[in-house]
Design an enzyme around this catalytic site. Structure first.
Site, PDB file in Angstrom:
ATOM      1  N   ARG A  48     -18.355 -16.582 -14.734  1.00 38.78           N
ATOM      2  CA  ARG A  48     -18.020 -15.864 -13.564  1.00 38.78           C
ATOM      3  C   ARG A  48     -17.259 -16.689 -12.730  1.00 38.78           C
ATOM      4  NH1 ARG A  48     -21.557 -15.357 -10.160  1.00 38.78           N
ATOM      5  NH2 ARG A  48     -23.226 -15.044 -11.448  1.00 38.78           N
ATOM      6  N   TYR A 101      -1.264   4.352  -2.470  1.00 40.89           N
ATOM      7  CA  TYR A 101      -1.896   4.759  -3.695  1.00 40.89           C
ATOM      8  C   TYR A 101      -3.315   5.532  -3.562  1.00 40.89           C
ATOM      9  CZ  TYR A 101      -4.158   4.001  -8.378  1.00 40.89           C
ATOM     10  OH  TYR A 101      -4.977   4.210  -9.560  1.00 40.89           O
TER      11      TYR A 101
HETATM   12  C1  PLP Z   1      -2.581   1.390 -10.049  1.00 39.53           C
HETATM   13  C2  PLP Z   1      -2.379   0.946  -9.089  1.00 39.53           C
HETATM   14  C3  PLP Z   1      -3.478   0.236  -8.254  1.00 39.53           C
HETATM   15  C4  PLP Z   1      -4.994   0.366  -8.570  1.00 39.53           C
HETATM   16  O1  PLP Z   1      -4.912  -0.637  -9.647  1.00 39.53           O
HETATM   17  P1  PLP Z   1      -6.006  -0.552 -10.965  1.00 39.53           P
HETATM   18  O2  PLP Z   1      -5.603  -1.530 -11.821  1.00 39.53           O
HETATM   19  O3  PLP Z   1      -5.688   0.702 -11.565  1.00 39.53           O
HETATM   20  O4  PLP Z   1      -7.263  -0.516 -10.505  1.00 39.53           O
HETATM   21  C5  PLP Z   1      -3.311  -0.005  -6.851  1.00 39.53           C
HETATM   22  N1  PLP Z   1      -1.973  -0.075  -6.234  1.00 39.53           N
HETATM   23  C6  PLP Z   1      -1.010   0.381  -6.920  1.00 39.53           C
HETATM   24  C7  PLP Z   1       0.268   0.727  -6.402  1.00 39.53           C
HETATM   25  C8  PLP Z   1      -1.190   1.116  -8.124  1.00 39.53           C
HETATM   26  O5  PLP Z   1      -0.241   1.602  -8.965  1.00 39.53           O
END
Ligand code: PLP
Length: 379
Positions: A48, A101
């Site tokens: 970790r 997002y």
């Molecule tokens: C998918 C995405 C995230 C989140 O990432 P995860 O790996 O799904 O947790 C954040 N920002 C953007 C622009 C994304 O497309």
């Protein structure tokens, strides 16, 4: 200075000194033999806290974003959560773009809000509105996603950095859509780069991961402390998969950008299609900023259907080569309906997206096959 593709293949990835293995070994181990109590080999104690495969990825990511430190996490949201809980305290405020997002908005509005961290959505293209939203005492972070998901808005990173730094605020840029091959926010003044490595950095739709890269070494130390203390680390195998993918990032992004440019131009000509959102189009509202701060325009294209939501749903369902699925950034093309899928959690909020919108993640297949599929789906 060493070129991007050379760094992607070699940064942190010297052949293994023990065996000469050209590819960095996958260290699937939780713990490390100590030579006497506290006698650590290379500082490794427990995975970790540190793992050689994750360290290799972190070194490579820092090099590609021109930062001093990279940190790999179990997902993009794990990276975001670790960042925000490192730099924010109850009473602090986050200023974020009006179309971040959906998962980022959910983290900030539903998870952090009950802990006393508030937020204000603003249009990041309206720099006066951003200035007005930043309160020097309490605004800890300006959160900018550019290009944004799914509306493909582009924000001026250098201008936002100036506003942030004038009031002691951090500028965070989610660089997931562009990847460091097309845009390097730290060189434009951003303080932190966020990635969902699940997307273009992973590139093959087979790994979920996230990353942070920073310029400032002291902030890097604080984030590394929290990465270990909070524990949402990237696993060794996931790290190894992303490392493997980084080597081809440049050639993939070139093809994604070329294909998406062709698709966007084709959609513009289609009678059933309304707005086409792609930063590479001269008529895109932020095309000039995009051309200034990006070296290509990426693989994401969104468009609106003149006939409304039902038509948008029909296109998503009729597409065949474009697979109906969430996520993005893989070599295979995907299609989705943000309002009901990726951005459903933003429904009823200021970040709600239009129901007639379709989002494409344009892959690296032969572009004529992609256009033929869109043609039949839109017929
Ligand atoms: C998918 C995405 C995230 C989140 O990432 P995860 O790996 O799904 O947790 C954040 N920002 C953007 C622009 C994304 O497309």
């Amino acid at each position: 200075m060493t070129g991007f593709n050379t760094l992607a293949i070699h940064a942190g990835q010297e052949p293994d000194p023990a065996t000469g293995a050209v590819i960095p070994p996958l260290h699937l181990t939780t713990t490390y033999k100590q030579d006497g109590v506290g006698g650590l080999r290379g500082g490794y104690e427990y995975s970790r806290s540190a793992n050689p495969t994750r360290d290799t990825l972190q070194t490579a990511l820092a090099a590609l974003e021109q930062g001093t430190r990279g940190l790999a996490f179990a997902s993009g949201l794990a990276a975001e959560d670790t960042l925000l809980r490192t730099v924010c305290r109850p009473g602090d405020r986050i200023v974020l773009g009006g179309d971040a997002y959906g998962g980022t908005y959910r983290l900030i509005s539903r998870v952090l809000e009950p802990w006393g961290v508030t937020h204000s959505p603003v249009d990041l293209n309206d720099l006066d509105a951003v200035r007005a939203a930043v309160a020097p005492e309490t605004t800890r972070v300006i959160w900018c996603e550019t290009p944004s998901n799914p509306l493909l808005n582009v924000s001026d990173i250098a201008a936002l950095a100036e506003i942030a730094h004038a009031s002691g605020t951090l500028l965070v840029v989610d660089n997931t859509f562009a990847s460091p091959y097309l845009q390097q926010p730290l060189t434009l003044g951003a303080d932190v780069v966020v990635h969902s490595t699940t997307k273009y950095l992973g590139g093959h739709s087979d790994v979920v991961g996230g990353a942070l890269v920073v310029a400032d070494t002291e902030l890097g130390e604080r984030l590394a402390y929290h990465q270990n203390a909070m524990g949402a680390v990237g696993g060794p195998f996931d790290s190894w998969l992303v490392l493997r993918s980084l080597k081809t990032l440049g050639v993939r992004m070139d093809r994604h950008s070329a294909n998406a440019g062709r698709v966007a131009e084709w959609l513009l000509e289609h009678p059933g299609v309304g707005d086409v959102l792609y930063p590479g189009l001269p008529q895109h509202r932020n095309h000039e900023i995009a051309a200034k701060q990006m070296s290509g325009f990426g693989g994401m294209v969104s468009f609106r259907l003149k006939a409304g939501e039902e038509a948008a749903l029909r296109v998503c369902e009729r597409a065949q080569l474009f697979t109906l699925a969430e996520s993005l950034g893989g070599v295979e093309s995907l299609i989705e309906h943000p309002h009901r899928m990726t951005h459903a959690s933003a429904a009823g909020s200021p970040l709600e997206v239009p129901a007639d919108l379709v989002r494409l993640s344009v892959g690296i297949e032969d572009v004529d096959d992609l256009l033929a599929d869109l043609d039949q789906a839109l017929a």
